[in-house]
Design a protein around this motif. Sequence first.
Motif, PDB file in Angstrom:
ATOM      1  N   PHE A 167       6.953  -6.988   8.757  1.00  0.00           N
ATOM      2  CA  PHE A 167       7.370  -7.908   9.816  1.00  0.00           C
ATOM      3  C   PHE A 167       6.407  -7.793  10.998  1.00  0.00           C
ATOM      4  O   PHE A 167       6.055  -6.688  11.414  1.00  0.00           O
ATOM      5  N   SER A 168       5.992  -8.934  11.538  1.00  0.00           N
ATOM      6  CA  SER A 168       5.046  -8.941  12.645  1.00  0.00           C
ATOM      7  C   SER A 168       5.653  -8.286  13.889  1.00  0.00           C
ATOM      8  O   SER A 168       6.811  -8.521  14.226  1.00  0.00           O
ATOM      9  N   ILE A 169       4.862  -7.446  14.569  1.00  0.00           N
ATOM     10  CA  ILE A 169       5.302  -6.850  15.831  1.00  0.00           C
ATOM     11  C   ILE A 169       4.297  -7.170  16.949  1.00  0.00           C
ATOM     12  O   ILE A 169       4.123  -6.390  17.875  1.00  0.00           O
ATOM     13  N   GLU A 170       3.651  -8.309  16.819  1.00  0.00           N
ATOM     14  CA  GLU A 170       2.788  -8.758  17.906  1.00  0.00           C
ATOM     15  C   GLU A 170       3.061 -10.220  18.219  1.00  0.00           C
ATOM     16  O   GLU A 170       3.567 -10.969  17.388  1.00  0.00           O
ATOM     17  N   LYS A 171       2.751 -10.613  19.451  1.00  0.00           N
ATOM     18  CA  LYS A 171       2.939 -11.985  19.894  1.00  0.00           C
ATOM     19  C   LYS A 171       1.868 -12.301  20.928  1.00  0.00           C
ATOM     20  O   LYS A 171       1.194 -11.402  21.446  1.00  0.00           O
ATOM     21  N   THR A 172       1.710 -13.563  21.221  1.00  0.00           N
ATOM     22  CA  THR A 172       0.751 -13.980  22.241  1.00  0.00           C
ATOM     23  C   THR A 172       1.517 -14.520  23.444  1.00  0.00           C
ATOM     24  O   THR A 172       2.379 -15.390  23.303  1.00  0.00           O
ATOM     25  N   LYS A 173       1.210 -13.961  24.617  1.00  0.00           N
ATOM     26  CA  LYS A 173       1.899 -14.367  25.837  1.00  0.00           C
ATOM     27  C   LYS A 173       0.855 -14.651  26.912  1.00  0.00           C
ATOM     28  O   LYS A 173       0.092 -13.759  27.281  1.00  0.00           O
ATOM     29  N   LYS A 174       0.823 -15.894  27.362  1.00  0.00           N
ATOM     30  CA  LYS A 174      -0.145 -16.330  28.371  1.00  0.00           C
ATOM     31  C   LYS A 174      -1.575 -16.010  27.940  1.00  0.00           C
ATOM     32  O   LYS A 174      -2.402 -15.537  28.717  1.00  0.00           O
ATOM     33  N   GLY A 175      -1.838 -16.245  26.639  1.00  0.00           N
ATOM     34  CA  GLY A 175      -3.176 -16.061  26.108  1.00  0.00           C
ATOM     35  C   GLY A 175      -3.559 -14.631  25.818  1.00  0.00           C
ATOM     36  O   GLY A 175      -4.697 -14.364  25.424  1.00  0.00           O
ATOM     37  N   LYS A 176      -2.631 -13.692  26.007  1.00  0.00           N
ATOM     38  CA  LYS A 176      -2.919 -12.283  25.763  1.00  0.00           C
ATOM     39  C   LYS A 176      -2.014 -11.736  24.660  1.00  0.00           C
ATOM     40  O   LYS A 176      -0.847 -12.106  24.553  1.00  0.00           O
ATOM     41  N   LYS A 177      -2.590 -10.862  23.849  1.00  0.00           N
ATOM     42  CA  LYS A 177      -1.809 -10.239  22.778  1.00  0.00           C
ATOM     43  C   LYS A 177      -0.864  -9.193  23.363  1.00  0.00           C
ATOM     44  O   LYS A 177      -1.262  -8.373  24.189  1.00  0.00           O
ATOM     45  N   LYS A 178       0.386  -9.252  22.911  1.00  0.00           N
ATOM     46  CA  LYS A 178       1.393  -8.292  23.350  1.00  0.00           C
ATOM     47  C   LYS A 178       2.124  -7.747  22.127  1.00  0.00           C
ATOM     48  O   LYS A 178       2.169  -8.386  21.071  1.00  0.00           O
ATOM     49  N   LEU A 179       2.695  -6.581  22.282  1.00  0.00           N
ATOM     50  CA  LEU A 179       3.482  -5.975  21.210  1.00  0.00           C
ATOM     51  C   LEU A 179       4.935  -6.416  21.323  1.00  0.00           C
ATOM     52  O   LEU A 179       5.499  -6.433  22.408  1.00  0.00           O
ATOM     53  N   ASN A 180       5.511  -6.774  20.195  1.00  0.00           N
ATOM     54  CA  ASN A 180       6.913  -7.180  20.133  1.00  0.00           C
ATOM     55  C   ASN A 180       7.679  -6.067  19.407  1.00  0.00           C
ATOM     56  O   ASN A 180       7.709  -6.027  18.178  1.00  0.00           O
ATOM     57  N   LEU A 181       8.289  -5.164  20.143  1.00  0.00           N
ATOM     58  CA  LEU A 181       8.873  -3.954  19.575  1.00  0.00           C
ATOM     59  C   LEU A 181      10.393  -4.025  19.430  1.00  0.00           C
ATOM     60  O   LEU A 181      11.042  -3.002  19.274  1.00  0.00           O
ATOM     61  N   LYS A 182      10.944  -5.215  19.450  1.00  0.00           N
ATOM     62  CA  LYS A 182      12.395  -5.349  19.307  1.00  0.00           C
ATOM     63  C   LYS A 182      12.818  -5.091  17.866  1.00  0.00           C
ATOM     64  O   LYS A 182      11.987  -5.098  16.944  1.00  0.00           O
ATOM     65  N   LEU A 183      14.125  -4.852  17.678  1.00  0.00           N
ATOM     66  CA  LEU A 183      14.671  -4.610  16.350  1.00  0.00           C
ATOM     67  C   LEU A 183      14.551  -5.861  15.496  1.00  0.00           C
ATOM     68  O   LEU A 183      14.906  -6.956  15.928  1.00  0.00           O
ATOM     69  N   HIS A 184      14.018  -5.701  14.286  1.00  0.00           N
ATOM     70  CA  HIS A 184      13.877  -6.814  13.363  1.00  0.00           C
ATOM     71  C   HIS A 184      15.014  -6.763  12.351  1.00  0.00           C
ATOM     72  O   HIS A 184      15.185  -5.762  11.664  1.00  0.00           O
ATOM     73  N   HIS A 185      15.804  -7.833  12.286  1.00  0.00           N
ATOM     74  CA  HIS A 185      16.908  -7.880  11.339  1.00  0.00           C
ATOM     75  C   HIS A 185      16.346  -7.844   9.919  1.00  0.00           C
ATOM     76  O   HIS A 185      15.444  -8.604   9.577  1.00  0.00           O
ATOM     77  N   ALA A 186      16.892  -6.980   9.114  1.00  0.00           N
ATOM     78  CA  ALA A 186      16.336  -6.741   7.782  1.00  0.00           C
ATOM     79  C   ALA A 186      16.402  -7.954   6.863  1.00  0.00           C
ATOM     80  O   ALA A 186      15.649  -8.026   5.888  1.00  0.00           O
ATOM     81  N   GLU A 187      17.288  -8.917   7.154  1.00  0.00           N
ATOM     82  CA  GLU A 187      17.446 -10.036   6.228  1.00  0.00           C
ATOM     83  C   GLU A 187      17.183 -11.396   6.857  1.00  0.00           C
ATOM     84  O   GLU A 187      16.968 -12.366   6.142  1.00  0.00           O
ATOM     85  N   ASN A 188      17.195 -11.489   8.178  1.00  0.00           N
ATOM     86  CA  ASN A 188      17.076 -12.794   8.830  1.00  0.00           C
ATOM     87  C   ASN A 188      15.658 -13.147   9.247  1.00  0.00           C
ATOM     88  O   ASN A 188      15.440 -14.204   9.838  1.00  0.00           O
ATOM     89  N   GLN A 189      14.695 -12.283   8.983  1.00  0.00           N
ATOM     90  CA  GLN A 189      13.324 -12.549   9.390  1.00  0.00           C
ATOM     91  C   GLN A 189      12.405 -12.556   8.180  1.00  0.00           C
ATOM     92  O   GLN A 189      12.533 -11.727   7.276  1.00  0.00           O
ATOM     93  N   ASP A 190      11.491 -13.510   8.162  1.00  0.00           N
ATOM     94  CA  ASP A 190      10.554 -13.636   7.047  1.00  0.00           C
ATOM     95  C   ASP A 190       9.451 -12.591   7.161  1.00  0.00           C
ATOM     96  O   ASP A 190       9.084 -12.159   8.256  1.00  0.00           O
ATOM     97  N   PHE A 191       8.907 -12.219   6.018  1.00  0.00           N
ATOM     98  CA  PHE A 191       7.775 -11.313   6.001  1.00  0.00           C
ATOM     99  C   PHE A 191       6.549 -11.990   6.616  1.00  0.00           C
ATOM    100  O   PHE A 191       6.360 -13.197   6.467  1.00  0.00           O
ATOM    101  N   CYS A 192       5.731 -11.219   7.287  1.00  0.00           N
ATOM    102  CA  CYS A 192       4.530 -11.728   7.938  1.00  0.00           C
ATOM    103  C   CYS A 192       3.457 -12.073   6.903  1.00  0.00           C
ATOM    104  O   CYS A 192       3.247 -11.325   5.939  1.00  0.00           O
ATOM    105  N   THR A 193       2.781 -13.197   7.103  1.00  0.00           N
ATOM    106  CA  THR A 193       1.685 -13.602   6.201  1.00  0.00           C
ATOM    107  C   THR A 193       0.364 -13.749   6.942  1.00  0.00           C
ATOM    108  O   THR A 193      -0.659 -14.044   6.339  1.00  0.00           O
TER     109      THR A 193
END
Length: 230
Positions: A167-193
């Motif tokens: 599961f992806s733990i990064e995001k882009t905010k205002k053109g800058k890469k940021k880490l997204n460290l929130k809890l990822h639901h084991a079944e409601n989120q798609d695998f990162c491609t």
Amino acid sequence: MELFSDYHIISIGLALVMLGVASVIDVWKREIHDYFWIVFGVIGFLLIFLSPDLMSDLLTLGFALIIAPIVIIMWRIGFFGGADAFALIALAVIAPMATLSENPITPFTTLSNAVLLFVIPFIINVLRNTIAQIKGENIFEGFDETTGRKIIAVLMGYRAKNPKFGFSIEKTKKGKKKLNLKLHHAENQDFCTKSDTWITPGIPYLLLITGGFLIQIFYGDIILGRFLGL
């Protein structure tokens, strides 16, 4: 009925077969049909009627099933998948409070042992990131993050060139890469491609449950054992 005098050994064997097959499927496909647990659960329930001490084992089964509402809540929150919750419930039916050790156990022993084994993926992530740094890779290239959040990311995951079952733990905010460290639901989120991105691995938790059950069988409860000095 002499064949069934060792009912508990048979139930442990059935539980190990279930977990072994399920672990292979989980690693291979990351998906296990609900019918799998239903079939094993029904077999385990029918098996109990071969017990030489039926009433005692039925009471043990009822006590072991205390774990059912707990793991269902954990599943709904997203701590692990439905297959993991159903595996623990099926275990409670097939081999309730089963152990070959004289050390104490509880209905939550397999789960608590598995949680302790959960440290293994963190160690693997740290080793993977350390090796990448030694190779000269800038694993946080382009990120605008604090040192503390980077340390958490190193524990939680790694920068994958071609991610699979993560599961992806990064995001882009205002053109800058940021880490997204929130809890990822084991079944409601798609695998990162997306390639070359930070992910947290979708851990096949059934492997940890299997390990937790094996520890329960041959040792008992790790936490209770340490607390009681066993």
